[in-house]
Design an enzyme around this catalytic site. Structure first.
Site, PDB file in Angstrom:
ATOM      1  N   GLU A 126      -5.754 -10.550  -1.720  1.00  0.00           N
ATOM      2  CA  GLU A 126      -6.574 -10.365  -0.516  1.00  0.00           C
ATOM      3  C   GLU A 126      -8.060 -10.302  -0.858  1.00  0.00           C
ATOM      4  O   GLU A 126      -8.816  -9.522  -0.284  1.00  0.00           O
ATOM      5  CB  GLU A 126      -6.175  -9.072   0.213  1.00  0.00           C
ATOM      6  N   ASN A 185       2.311  -4.707  -3.376  1.00  0.00           N
ATOM      7  CA  ASN A 185       0.916  -5.108  -3.153  1.00  0.00           C
ATOM      8  C   ASN A 185       0.066  -3.884  -2.826  1.00  0.00           C
ATOM      9  O   ASN A 185       0.495  -3.024  -2.047  1.00  0.00           O
ATOM     10  CB  ASN A 185       0.903  -6.089  -1.968  1.00  0.00           C
ATOM     11  N   HIS A 220     -10.140  -6.238  -2.612  1.00  0.00           N
ATOM     12  CA  HIS A 220     -11.220  -6.123  -1.620  1.00  0.00           C
ATOM     13  C   HIS A 220     -12.376  -5.432  -2.336  1.00  0.00           C
ATOM     14  O   HIS A 220     -12.254  -4.282  -2.744  1.00  0.00           O
ATOM     15  CB  HIS A 220     -10.780  -5.275  -0.426  1.00  0.00           C
ATOM     16  N   GLU A 277       0.819  -1.227   0.000  1.00  0.00           N
ATOM     17  CA  GLU A 277       0.000   0.000   0.000  1.00  0.00           C
ATOM     18  C   GLU A 277       0.848   1.272   0.000  1.00  0.00           C
ATOM     19  O   GLU A 277       0.637   2.169   0.817  1.00  0.00           O
ATOM     20  CB  GLU A 277      -0.981  -0.031   1.179  1.00  0.00           C
ATOM     21  N   ASP A 314     -11.899 -10.435  -1.194  1.00  0.00           N
ATOM     22  CA  ASP A 314     -13.167 -10.723  -0.511  1.00  0.00           C
ATOM     23  C   ASP A 314     -14.250  -9.841  -1.100  1.00  0.00           C
ATOM     24  O   ASP A 314     -13.961  -8.870  -1.803  1.00  0.00           O
ATOM     25  CB  ASP A 314     -13.079 -10.603   1.026  1.00  0.00           C
TER      26      ASP A 314
HETATM   27  O1  9MR Z   1      -6.708  -8.768   8.289  1.00  0.00           O
HETATM   28  C1  9MR Z   1      -5.951  -7.795   8.953  1.00  0.00           C
HETATM   29  C2  9MR Z   1      -6.681  -7.395  10.235  1.00  0.00           C
HETATM   30  O2  9MR Z   1      -6.767  -8.477  11.127  1.00  0.00           O
HETATM   31  C3  9MR Z   1      -5.952  -6.224  10.861  1.00  0.00           C
HETATM   32  O3  9MR Z   1      -6.677  -5.803  12.003  1.00  0.00           O
HETATM   33  C4  9MR Z   1      -5.876  -5.126   9.845  1.00  0.00           C
HETATM   34  C5  9MR Z   1      -5.346  -3.834  10.416  1.00  0.00           C
HETATM   35  O4  9MR Z   1      -4.069  -3.564  10.245  1.00  0.00           O
HETATM   36  O5  9MR Z   1      -5.106  -5.590   8.739  1.00  0.00           O
HETATM   37  C6  9MR Z   1      -5.771  -6.586   8.074  1.00  0.00           C
HETATM   38  O6  9MR Z   1      -5.104  -6.961   6.891  1.00  0.00           O
HETATM   39  C7  9MR Z   1      -4.920  -5.950   5.919  1.00  0.00           C
HETATM   40  C8  9MR Z   1      -3.730  -6.333   5.103  1.00  0.00           C
HETATM   41  O7  9MR Z   1      -2.632  -6.559   5.924  1.00  0.00           O
HETATM   42  C9  9MR Z   1      -3.396  -5.265   4.080  1.00  0.00           C
HETATM   43  N1  9MR Z   1      -4.536  -4.952   3.263  1.00  0.00           N
HETATM   44  C10 9MR Z   1      -5.755  -4.663   3.973  1.00  0.00           C
HETATM   45  C11 9MR Z   1      -6.070  -5.806   4.928  1.00  0.00           C
HETATM   46  C12 9MR Z   1      -7.409  -5.569   5.570  1.00  0.00           C
HETATM   47  O8  9MR Z   1      -7.363  -4.448   6.399  1.00  0.00           O
END
Ligand code: 9MR
Length: 700
Positions: free
Chosen positions: A439, A375, A410, A332, A441
């Site tokens: 990722e 990513n 997402h 990101e 969903d």
């Molecule tokens: O799934 C992850 C969640 O459990 C955490 O609380 C969250 C906050 O940092 O991060 C989530 O995973 C993220 C991923 O690492 C990067 N892309 C977005 C995902 C969803 O927030």
């Protein structure tokens, strides 16, 4: 056919009515297979007896006491006052109450004490193992007031070793007094996973690996079985991030990451590493200068930050060099609203682009066998996609070792479209990079104001269509796409439950009880049994991969697998089993099974009860058409619930008969499965002998 006026006719009709009503009783007594089980409550605290009901203070000075000032129900609650730190609060030991691997719902009502106004509360758990404590939030910051009661509800699975485990309520900051009342701890008895539906990894074997992002809970019990059945790639959802692996400088913790890697090894799965560099979930110390103050943009700080980055990647990347096949090296980093397209994170403000260059260079050195990815999310949005394209083109031209672009994907039930997804992939092809969906969903919501506790059927249909549109694109570009990963395993646990607002979401292919959703059937290119009613049971459901892979193939009878009816299928009223579909063991049972095998597994056990799953294999040359499995308990165990079956118990003798839809067990290796809950005390020996329709089975 007798006429109604004839005596014989009336007698026949009466007999028919009697038979039908008897059948109706039989059918009514067969629980609807896969019906959402009722939650089992294992602990409540209502404080109505005037005591603290084993809730105690966490600190040494606050006062935790029964109170009649206010009550959520009845006349009493539990008041915590005299707090001197935000972590002070009421706590309840749950070590012997919860079962490792079971996801519980934690619920408590809370209210600020009179005069305290508005307070931010949260519910957390503390677990300790051999002297090391960990704290996790079950319910995030929630506003409660002194004017009424607010419910805090969340789910949590104890998945780690623990020699201490307790739930507590605390303030996010400050020391306000507050009440709690009507705490409850419950769980939904898990259904057995569907073992006779096609595995995603098999369906897509010729296309790309199929992955899921997981934590430790997803490695256990039914969830672990679902993960191993369908997926051949795994991503650590949180366990490989900086805050998890190096919370303190130079102190590395790999407990959870190691567990995920070990599971992947044991099950022959690829591992995606996620992630070395992100602006979130990075401990504060990383961005503090040599004096412990937040870094400003100086040359010394840049050197320090890049050195920390290098040390981190050397340690974590080096540890998993043999295991991780793809790393999200940076995550990101694009902000399409900046003219240069670069996110103004602390990484960027202190180092410019050098953090990205350093991260890829070091990653390549320590993990030479891993493909290295950049990513990001919303890469289907043209502005963001093009900024990402420009950055990757620039870095590649510089010789930075970037192998691929990760598209998080997402989305929700109406976005992004297949066309947007198509141009997302097509855009990057000229760069000659690998592409992975990292990722994925699909939220059932399109606005933050919507909220459902169960997903409406039309949302599930739209979700299925959305997933299908994306997968059609992925298959079209399978030469360019080297992995497709879902951000989660099943709807029982998803980050979308707390983002963008707290509400239940249902974004994945398997439902809260791990059963295949319409989206699953759409993705594999088969008609959903939910929509059309269950097919008749069949022993083997493997579809032809080529049939289900073709993007243009609409599911046809011949291309579709004919799975055994899934429990979710039978949730549709139209799919109720008809009497004729329900072979009764007493009616036409095979007299002998000639070679049955029984695998009896206790999947969960707590101090008063246990859950077991049983798989019957028919090794004989004749199909079984309706069955009764019998055993005798040796230690006073009493069955009190079963699924995919009906149960009866007389003394120690248990009889389990088939459900309407799993009475037929094919010859030469066909299987039927069921599960049950039972009480026990003292000893819980497995039954020594099982008989199927009277014939003794072998164990294992
Ligand atoms: O799934 C992850 C969640 O459990 C955490 O609380 C969250 C906050 O940092 O991060 C989530 O995973 C993220 C991923 O690492 C990067 N892309 C977005 C995902 C969803 O927030």
């Amino acid at each position: 056919m007798p006429t109604l006026s004839s005596r014989a006719g009336r007698a026949t009709l009466a007999l028919l009515m009697l038979t039908l009503s008897a059948l109706a009783i039989v059918v009514a007594s067969i629980p609807t297979p896969g019906r959402a089980a009722d939650p089992v409550t294992v602990l409540t605290s209502d404080f109505e007896d005037g005591t603290g009901q084993s809730w105690a203070r966490r600190g040494t000075v606050e006062v935790v006491e029964n109170s009649t000032a206010v009550a959520h129900a009845g006349s009493r609650s539990l008041l915590t006052s005299g707090r001197t730190a935000s972590w002070n609060g009421p706590s309840r030991d749950l070590l012997s109450t919860v079962t490792r691997g079971t996801r519980y719902t934690y619920s408590v009502w809370a209210r600020a004490a009179a005069g305290a106004g508005s307070v931010q509360l949260r519910m957390s758990v503390e677990r300790r193992w051999q002297g090391t404590a960990s704290y996790e939030q079950v319910v995030n910051s929630t506003t409660v007031t002194d004017g009424g009661w607010t419910q805090l509800t969340g789910g949590y699975t104890l998945a780690n070793d623990a020699d201490f485990f307790a739930v507590y309520v605390e303030t996010v900051s400050g020391t306000a007094s507050f009440h709690i009342d009507d705490f409850s701890l419950s769980y939904l008895p898990p259904s057995p996973i569907q073992t006779d539906i096609p595995s995603l990894k098999t369906v897509f074997a010729g296309d790309f690996p199929i992955g899921a992002a997981v934590g430790r809970p997803q490695l256990l019990a039914e969830r672990g079985q679902l993960l191993a059945k369908h997926f051949n790639s795994v991503t650590a959802g949180n366990a490989m991030k900086w805050d998890a692996t190096e919370p303190t400088e130079g102190v590395f913790t790999y407990t959870d990451a190691d567990a995920i890697v070990a599971f992947a090894r044991a099950n022959g799965m690829k591992v995606r590493g996620h992630t070395f560099v992100w602006h979130n979930q990075t401990p504060a110390w990383v961005f503090n200068d040599a004096n412990g103050q937040p870094m400003t943009a100086t040359a010394a700080n840049k050197t320090l930050l890049l050195a920390r980055l290098e040390a981190h990647i050397r340690a974590v990347g080096g540890r998993y060099a043999d295991d991780v096949s793809a790393w999200d090296v940076v995550n990101e980093v694009i902000d399409e609203n900046q003219s240069d397209g670069l996110r103004r994170s602390t990484w960027y403000t202190i180092t410019g682009l050098d953090y990205i260059r350093t991260a890829f260079r070091v990653a390549r050195q320590v993990a030479p066998n891993a493909k290295l990815f950049i990513n990001d999310y919303n890469t289907n949005v043209a502005a963001k996609r093009d900024k990402l394209y420009n950055l990757v083109a620039q870095l590649k031209a510089e010789g930075v070792p970037i192998d691929g672009v990760g598209h998080q994907q997402h989305g929700n039930i109406s976005w992004p479209t297949g066309a947007e997804t198509d141009s997302m992939i097509a855009t990057f092809i000229p760069l000659g990079v690998e592409q992975q969906i990292t990722e994925m969903d699909t939220s059932i919501y399109t606005s933050s104001s919507e909220s459902f506790t169960t997903p409406p059927a039309d949302r599930l249909t739209s979700q299925a269509a959305r997933y299908k549109a994306w997968f059609d694109v992925y298959r079209k570009y399978k030469a360019n796409i080297t992995s497709v990963t879902f951000w989660g395993l099943a709807d029982d646990e998803t980050w979308l439950d707390s983002y963008p607002v707290s509400r239940k979401d249902f974004p994945l292919l398997f439902d809260v009880q791990l059963q295949a959703k319409p989206a699953y059937w759409a993705v594999i290119g088969a008609a959903s049994p939910t929509a059309s009613g269950p097919a008749s049971p069949s022993a083997s459901a493997a579809p032809s991969p080529s049939a289900s892979r073709s993007p243009s193939a609409s599911p046809s009878a011949s291309a579709s697998p004919s799975p055994s009816p899934s429990p979710s299928a039978s949730r549709s009223p139209s799919a109720s089993p008809s009497p004729s579909a329900s072979p009764s063991p007493s009616a036409s049972a095979s007299p002998s099974t000639g070679g049955c095998r029984v695998k009896y597994t206790v999947t969960n056990q707590w101090n008063t009860g246990f859950q077991a799953d049983v798989v019957i294999t028919n090794g004989g040359p004749a199909a079984v058409n309706g069955w009764a499995l019998r055993w005798t308990f040796a230690n006073g165990q009493v069955v009190n619930q079963s699924w995919s079956s009906t149960y009866a118990q007389s003394g120690a003798n248990v009889t389990i008969t088939n459900a309407a839809w799993n009475g037929a067990i094919a010859a030469n290796g066909g299987t039927a499965s069921f599960g049950f809950l039972s009480s026990w005390s003292g000893t819980n020996a497995k039954p020594a002998t099982f008989t199927l329709n009277g014939a003794t089975c072998v164990l294992g």
